[in-house]
Design a protein around this motif. Structure first.
Motif, short mmCIF file in Angstrom:
data_model
loop_
_atom_site.label_atom_id
_atom_site.label_comp_id
_atom_site.label_asym_id
_atom_site.label_seq_id
_atom_site.Cartn_x
_atom_site.Cartn_y
_atom_site.Cartn_z
N SER A 253 0.85 -1.19 0.00
CA SER A 253 0.00 0.00 0.00
C SER A 253 0.88 1.23 0.00
CB SER A 253 -0.92 0.01 1.23
OG SER A 253 -0.19 0.33 2.38
N GLY A 254 0.40 2.28 -0.59
CA GLY A 254 1.19 3.50 -0.66
C GLY A 254 0.51 4.51 -1.55
N SER A 255 1.22 5.57 -1.87
CA SER A 255 0.62 6.57 -2.74
C SER A 255 0.45 5.98 -4.14
CB SER A 255 1.52 7.81 -2.82
OG SER A 255 2.62 7.53 -3.64
N ALA A 256 -0.56 6.46 -4.85
CA ALA A 256 -0.87 5.91 -6.16
C ALA A 256 0.35 5.98 -7.06
CB ALA A 256 -2.04 6.67 -6.77
N GLN A 257 1.03 7.10 -6.98
CA GLN A 257 2.19 7.30 -7.86
C GLN A 257 3.26 6.24 -7.60
OE1 GLN A 257 4.80 10.51 -7.30
NE2 GLN A 257 5.48 10.31 -9.43
N GLN A 258 3.49 6.02 -6.31
CA GLN A 258 4.52 5.04 -5.95
C GLN A 258 4.13 3.62 -6.38
OE1 GLN A 258 4.62 3.40 -2.12
NE2 GLN A 258 5.64 1.85 -3.37
N VAL A 259 2.85 3.23 -6.07
CA VAL A 259 2.43 1.87 -6.37
C VAL A 259 2.41 1.62 -7.88
CG1 VAL A 259 0.56 0.18 -6.18
CG2 VAL A 259 1.14 1.62 -4.22
N PHE A 260 1.96 2.62 -8.63
CA PHE A 260 1.85 2.40 -10.08
C PHE A 260 3.18 2.53 -10.81
CE2 PHE A 260 -2.79 3.47 -9.59
CZ PHE A 260 -3.20 2.16 -9.84
N SER A 261 4.01 3.49 -10.37
CA SER A 261 5.23 3.70 -11.17
C SER A 261 6.45 3.00 -10.58
CB SER A 261 5.50 5.20 -11.35
OG SER A 261 5.59 5.79 -10.08
N ASN A 262 6.39 2.74 -9.26
CA ASN A 262 7.57 2.15 -8.68
C ASN A 262 7.21 1.16 -7.57
OD1 ASN A 262 10.24 1.72 -8.26
ND2 ASN A 262 10.53 3.52 -6.93
N PRO A 263 6.47 0.09 -7.95
CA PRO A 263 6.02 -0.84 -6.91
C PRO A 263 7.19 -1.57 -6.25
CG PRO A 263 5.49 -1.68 -9.10
CD PRO A 263 6.03 -0.31 -9.29
N VAL A 264 7.02 -1.82 -4.95
CA VAL A 264 8.07 -2.47 -4.19
C VAL A 264 8.05 -3.98 -4.44
CG1 VAL A 264 8.99 -2.89 -1.87
CG2 VAL A 264 7.91 -0.70 -2.42
N HIS A 265 6.85 -4.51 -4.49
CA HIS A 265 6.67 -5.95 -4.52
C HIS A 265 6.55 -6.45 -5.97
CE1 HIS A 265 5.27 -9.88 -3.26
NE2 HIS A 265 5.54 -9.54 -2.00
N ASP A 266 7.10 -7.63 -6.22
CA ASP A 266 7.04 -8.21 -7.57
C ASP A 266 5.60 -8.45 -8.03
OD1 ASP A 266 9.71 -8.17 -7.77
OD2 ASP A 266 10.03 -10.29 -7.25
N LEU A 267 4.77 -8.97 -7.08
CA LEU A 267 3.38 -9.25 -7.44
C LEU A 267 2.66 -8.00 -7.90
CD1 LEU A 267 2.06 -11.67 -4.65
CD2 LEU A 267 1.87 -12.01 -7.12
N THR A 268 2.93 -6.90 -7.18
CA THR A 268 2.30 -5.64 -7.54
C THR A 268 2.73 -5.23 -8.95
OG1 THR A 268 2.70 -5.07 -5.24
CG2 THR A 268 1.74 -3.37 -6.62
N ARG A 269 4.00 -5.39 -9.20
CA ARG A 269 4.53 -5.00 -10.50
C ARG A 269 3.84 -5.79 -11.61
NH1 ARG A 269 9.92 -5.73 -9.75
NH2 ARG A 269 9.91 -3.81 -8.53
N GLU A 270 3.72 -7.10 -11.35
CA GLU A 270 3.06 -7.93 -12.35
C GLU A 270 1.61 -7.53 -12.54
OE1 GLU A 270 3.57 -12.17 -11.76
OE2 GLU A 270 5.60 -11.80 -11.01
N PHE A 271 0.91 -7.22 -11.42
CA PHE A 271 -0.50 -6.88 -11.52
C PHE A 271 -0.71 -5.55 -12.24
CE2 PHE A 271 -4.53 -5.13 -9.90
CZ PHE A 271 -5.38 -6.15 -10.29
N VAL A 272 0.03 -4.53 -11.84
CA VAL A 272 -0.18 -3.23 -12.50
C VAL A 272 0.34 -3.24 -13.93
CG1 VAL A 272 -0.23 -1.93 -10.33
CG2 VAL A 272 1.91 -2.12 -11.59
N GLY A 273 1.27 -4.16 -14.17
CA GLY A 273 1.77 -4.30 -15.53
C GLY A 273 0.83 -5.12 -16.41
N GLY A 274 -0.12 -5.80 -15.77
CA GLY A 274 -1.13 -6.53 -16.54
C GLY A 274 -0.81 -7.98 -16.78
N SER A 275 0.26 -8.51 -16.17
CA SER A 275 0.56 -9.90 -16.45
C SER A 275 -0.16 -10.88 -15.52
CB SER A 275 2.08 -10.15 -16.44
OG SER A 275 2.69 -9.48 -15.37
N ILE A 276 -0.68 -10.40 -14.39
CA ILE A 276 -1.62 -11.24 -13.62
C ILE A 276 -2.89 -10.45 -13.38
CG2 ILE A 276 0.07 -12.71 -12.44
CD1 ILE A 276 -0.35 -10.84 -9.96
N GLY A 277 -3.95 -11.16 -12.96
CA GLY A 277 -5.18 -10.43 -12.63
C GLY A 277 -6.35 -10.91 -13.45
#
Lengths: 277, 297
Positions: A253-277
């Motif tokens: 969890s975090g600011s929208a900008q941080q989660v979308f542009s610079n996610p900490v977690h791999d899962l988040t990166r995959e989800f916002v990148g569209g590869s899972i979900g």
């Protein structure tokens, strides 16, 4: 018009209770969620979820279907109370008060959080009756005051011009988009501090969706909004803060900008990148 | 398409249409037959003297139906007044408060109660209710009552329609979306406020329809009422006086005293009156229901 307030006990929903174990959370947090676990018939749905909802902003809960977003949202206003076999542990606090503590006036608590459901749920009464429903429960009887409350809140959601000549028609005759705005007006009429939205635009067409989103962006100047959404694009458009859920756990969890542009977690990166979900 | 398939399709369609139509035709036929059979009594007496008089002396050729009509309406009205509040309250409790285990325990019990033959309720009424009224209840209010009375008929009938009502109310409340209840709860309403202002309100057309069905059932109920209501052709004066509803009149007398041609015709007229009351009642309630649905939408 701004000052049409009716006598209501807005801040106190706890009788003779003060949180014994204060939790540390961000300053002025609208909601503080700590170690929230929800299980139905022993099967865990939410596991140790903790995050803060910052005030006067939009917090979007995102994640794939079945990750527990809706369950999480429903835990925030104790909607699980009447679901058999549901067990909730952990803390959800408002102003330092745990909403799951014994002695909590659940009705007063829920009044502080307006709920916007997936499909608009107009009550079986007139347009006027829908908006006046909450205030009436809290003892507003004077017709004049009720009319003022109805008018103000319908104006707040931009519905007044469209419905002022059919206030006494059944609410069911409105279009779906209008109905959802009516539901928002109804929620606002009891002067909540928080609006909870459960995929509140998923039943609406793009135009009606945009209207609701614009309303929420305007409303966040006065209240805090928690929105479950399964469309990432919506989260990108309106979120100030993002909570990413996966398999019943809060991943990030975090600011929208941080989660979308610079996610900490791999899962988040995959989800916002569209590869899972 | 092969011819045989087409024939099957056509046969099935026609057959189903025919069955539907015959149900309607049956109703018309019953009405016509009753009207034809009542013709004799109607030609010998003015309609007013038949419907407006409560003197029933078949041997002297006097056939006044007023006491029977009033008896039918009184027993039915009393039964519904007694049955509706408990049926509604119990159904609200089961649907809005009770947990699913209790609900699933009660559903078959209610169906079972609805399936008990009327004569059993009649026997129970005769053995238990009638003595209770005559020995305990009536002495508090009137000098004498046999216990066979309007009250006994109303109570037995009420107990019979309660399971019918509860079964229908249960399905009705279950069909109301959970979202609607939650919308109300989320505004800070209590469960009772939600039940009263949202659930019952949303279900109102269905509640009215259920009451209509219960009334139709009560109008026609014969044996159980006949066993406890006394069957005396007087105007219903008090709860402790006997009454004589139309179905009981027909069931008690049809097949006997057929030596009087006017008598048979009079009984047919009694059936016709019952038939017309039920049809008129259903038409009126449909109109009410239609308006109600529009208002609630």
């Amino acid at each position: 018009m701004e000052n049409i307030l009716f006598e209501m006990n807005t801040s106190v929903f706890v009788d003779n209770y003060k949180a014994t174990a204060p939790v540390s959370c961000i300053e002025n947090a609208a909601l503080c969620i700590r170690g929230l676990n929800v299980a139905i018939q022993g099967k865990p749905i939410l596991k140790d979820v903790s995050f803060d909802v910052p005030p006067k902003s939009i917090t979007c809960i995102i994640g794939p279907s079945g990750c527990g977003k809706t369950t999480l949202l429903r835990s925030l206003n104790r909607m699980h109370d009447y679901t058999a076999g549901m067990k909730v542990t952990g803390q959800v606090t408002i102003d330092g008060n745990d909403i799951y503590a014994p002695g909590v006036d659940v009705a007063a608590l829920r009044r502080r959080m307006g709920l916007l459901a997936q499909r608009p749920t107009v009550l079986p009464m007139s347009v006027f009756g829908n908006v006046a429903y909450g205030p009436k429960l809290y003892g507003v009887k004077r017709g004049e005051l009720l009319r003022a409350i109805v008018e103000r809140n319908l104006k707040a959601v931009g519905l007044w011009e469209e419905v002022h000549d059919r206030l006494h028609s059944p609410a069911g005759i409105l279009s779906v988009g209008q109905q959802q705005r009516l539901c928002l007006a109804r929620a606002l009429a009891v002067q909540p501090a928080i609006i909870l939205g459960d995929e509140a635009t998923s039943a609406l067409d793009p135009l009606a969706t945009r209207t609701i989103e614009e309303l929420l962006l305007r409303l966040k100047q006065q209240l805090s909004i928690v929105l479950v959404t399964h469309t990432l694009r919506q989260a990108r458009r309106i979120a100030d803060h993002v909570v990413f859920m996966y398999m019943g756990e809060m991943v990030e969890s975090g600011s929208a900008q941080q989660v979308f542009s610079n996610p900490v977690h791999d899962l988040t990166r995959e989800f916002v990148g569209g590869s899972i979900g | 398409m092969k011819l045989s398939r087409r024939i099957k399709d056509l046969t099935a369609t026609r057959l189903m249409m025919l069955t539907t139509m015959s149900a309607f035709a049956l109703m018309i036929i019953i009405g016509v037959v009753l009207a034809v059979k009542s013709e004799q009594i109607l030609s010998g007496h003015s309609l007013w003297s038949l419907l407006g008089s409560s003197v029933w002396k078949p041997m002297k050729g006097e056939f006044g139906f007023l006491a029977f009509i009033a008896g039918t309406l009184a027993v039915t009205a009393l039964a519904i007044v007694l049955a509706l509040p408990p049926a509604l309250m119990a159904s609200i409790w089961l649907s809005e408060y009770a947990n699913s285990r209790i609900r699933s325990l009660f559903a078959p019990v209610i169906d079972l109660l609805a399936g008990i033959p009327p004569v059993v309720y009649g026997v129970w009424g005769t053995l238990t209710l009638v003595p209770l009224i005559s020995e305990t209840l009536a002495p508090c209010f009137v000098d004498f009552s046999t216990g066979y009375s309007l009250l006994a008929g109303g109570i037995v009938l009420a107990i019979m329609v309660i399971p019918l009502m509860m079964g229908l109310f249960g399905e009705l409340f279950a069909s109301i979306p959970r979202d609607l209840r939650e919308a109300s709860l989320a505004l800070g309403a209590t469960r009772w406020e939600t039940a009263r202002r949202v659930v019952v309100r949303k279900a109102l057309p269905g509640i009215v329809a259920t009451v209509v069905l219960a009334i139709s059932r009560a109008f026609g109920e014969t044996i159980a009422v006949m066993m406890v209501c006394g069957n005396v052709a007087d105007m219903p004066g008090s709860l402790f006086n006997p009454v004589y509803p139309l179905p009981a009149l027909i069931a008690n007398n049809y097949g006997e005293m057929m030596s009087l041609p006017d008598y048979e015709s009079a009984l047919m007229l009694a059936a016709l009156i019952l038939f017309v009351i039920i049809i008129a009642f259903n038409v009126i309630s449909h109109a009410i229901l239609h308006r109600l649905k529009q208002r609630i939408a």
